[in-house]
Design a protein around this motif. Sequence first.
Motif, PDB file in Angstrom:
ATOM      1  N   GLN A  34       0.856  -1.180   0.000  1.00 14.32           N
ATOM      2  CA  GLN A  34       0.000   0.000   0.000  1.00 14.32           C
ATOM      3  C   GLN A  34       0.896   1.235   0.000  1.00 14.32           C
ATOM      4  O   GLN A  34       1.590   1.507   0.977  1.00 14.32           O
ATOM      5  N   GLY A  35       0.907   1.961  -1.113  1.00 18.33           N
ATOM      6  CA  GLY A  35       1.728   3.162  -1.220  1.00 18.33           C
ATOM      7  C   GLY A  35       0.960   4.408  -0.843  1.00 18.33           C
ATOM      8  O   GLY A  35      -0.229   4.351  -0.507  1.00 18.33           O
ATOM      9  N   PRO A  36       1.603   5.566  -0.911  1.00 13.93           N
ATOM     10  CA  PRO A  36       0.934   6.825  -0.558  1.00 13.93           C
ATOM     11  C   PRO A  36      -0.292   7.110  -1.418  1.00 13.93           C
ATOM     12  O   PRO A  36      -1.245   7.749  -0.956  1.00 13.93           O
ATOM     13  N   ASP A  37      -0.284   6.649  -2.666  1.00 13.30           N
ATOM     14  CA  ASP A  37      -1.378   6.952  -3.593  1.00 13.30           C
ATOM     15  C   ASP A  37      -2.162   5.715  -4.023  1.00 13.30           C
ATOM     16  O   ASP A  37      -2.871   5.742  -5.027  1.00 13.30           O
ATOM     17  N   GLY A  38      -2.009   4.608  -3.280  1.00 12.04           N
ATOM     18  CA  GLY A  38      -2.734   3.403  -3.632  1.00 12.04           C
ATOM     19  C   GLY A  38      -1.825   2.190  -3.708  1.00 12.04           C
ATOM     20  O   GLY A  38      -0.645   2.250  -3.322  1.00 12.04           O
ATOM     21  N   PRO A  39      -2.332   1.058  -4.219  1.00 11.41           N
ATOM     22  CA  PRO A  39      -1.532  -0.164  -4.269  1.00 11.41           C
ATOM     23  C   PRO A  39      -0.355  -0.059  -5.228  1.00 11.41           C
ATOM     24  O   PRO A  39      -0.437   0.621  -6.256  1.00 11.41           O
ATOM     25  N   GLU A  40       0.731  -0.737  -4.865  1.00 11.33           N
ATOM     26  CA  GLU A  40       1.937  -0.781  -5.697  1.00 11.33           C
ATOM     27  C   GLU A  40       2.463  -2.206  -5.730  1.00 11.33           C
ATOM     28  O   GLU A  40       2.382  -2.933  -4.738  1.00 11.33           O
ATOM     29  N   LEU A  41       3.016  -2.604  -6.860  1.00 10.51           N
ATOM     30  CA  LEU A  41       3.619  -3.931  -7.007  1.00 10.51           C
ATOM     31  C   LEU A  41       5.121  -3.756  -7.174  1.00 10.51           C
ATOM     32  O   LEU A  41       5.572  -3.059  -8.086  1.00 10.51           O
ATOM     33  N   HIS A  42       5.885  -4.375  -6.264  1.00  5.46           N
ATOM     34  CA  HIS A  42       7.340  -4.233  -6.256  1.00  5.46           C
ATOM     35  C   HIS A  42       8.006  -5.593  -6.459  1.00  5.46           C
ATOM     36  O   HIS A  42       7.510  -6.621  -5.994  1.00  5.46           O
TER      37      HIS A  42
END
Length: 236
Positions: A34-42
């Motif tokens: 969960q990033g600052p602006d929504g979901p992120e895939l790393h």
Amino acid sequence: PEPAVRADAAGVLTGRVTSVADVAAAELLLVLAQGPDGPELHAVEATADGVRTEAVTPLDLTRPLGHLTLDGARGRLLAAGDRARAAVDRALLTGAGLLASEQLGVAEWCLTETVRHTAERTQFGRPVGSFQALKHRMAALWLEVASARAAARNAADALATGSPDAAVAVAVAQAYCAPVAVRAAEECVQLHGGIGMTWEHPAHLFLKRAKSDELALGSPGRHREALAGLVGLDAP
């Protein structure tokens, strides 16, 4: 639900994910955060600083599990927002659809092995498989395995062809194949009699695989609930 891992504005990952299959052997980890602006895939290297794995004892000893802890780990951003969520949802859908084929394989092995054993094991001077009560149980199981085969193959075909009904096919396959695999493994253990309860016979391995598969990518109840939403029916 919100991801268990959080990413700050610099892409630093913090959080814990439990019961990850084969995490100890993985070289590259795909982490939904969960990033600052929504979901992120790393994408995170397993040997990177801040990455720690902890082995746990699974029900199915042939499929190792481990907890993953990220404490200030850095990875490479692959996707963000709706694109990240869609990629993860598609991967989970594909995994659940293919898992139905593994569940089918478990059920088929258990049925075949049970039929073979009951044809060879004798009691009162005749094979135990000739007793009507056991015939009925194996015939009922055969019908369930045949239906599971149709459901699993339909899900695999829908995924392979990009069918718009893939989500429905996968939900049907998981809702049906998961309990069939468990039931087939339980029948295999019971109809083998005493030897079926021993560590030396492989029946217990198939039962444990069936039970772990039943929970791996959503329980049958969760897939029935998803199916109800997909076809516009109230879930039970």
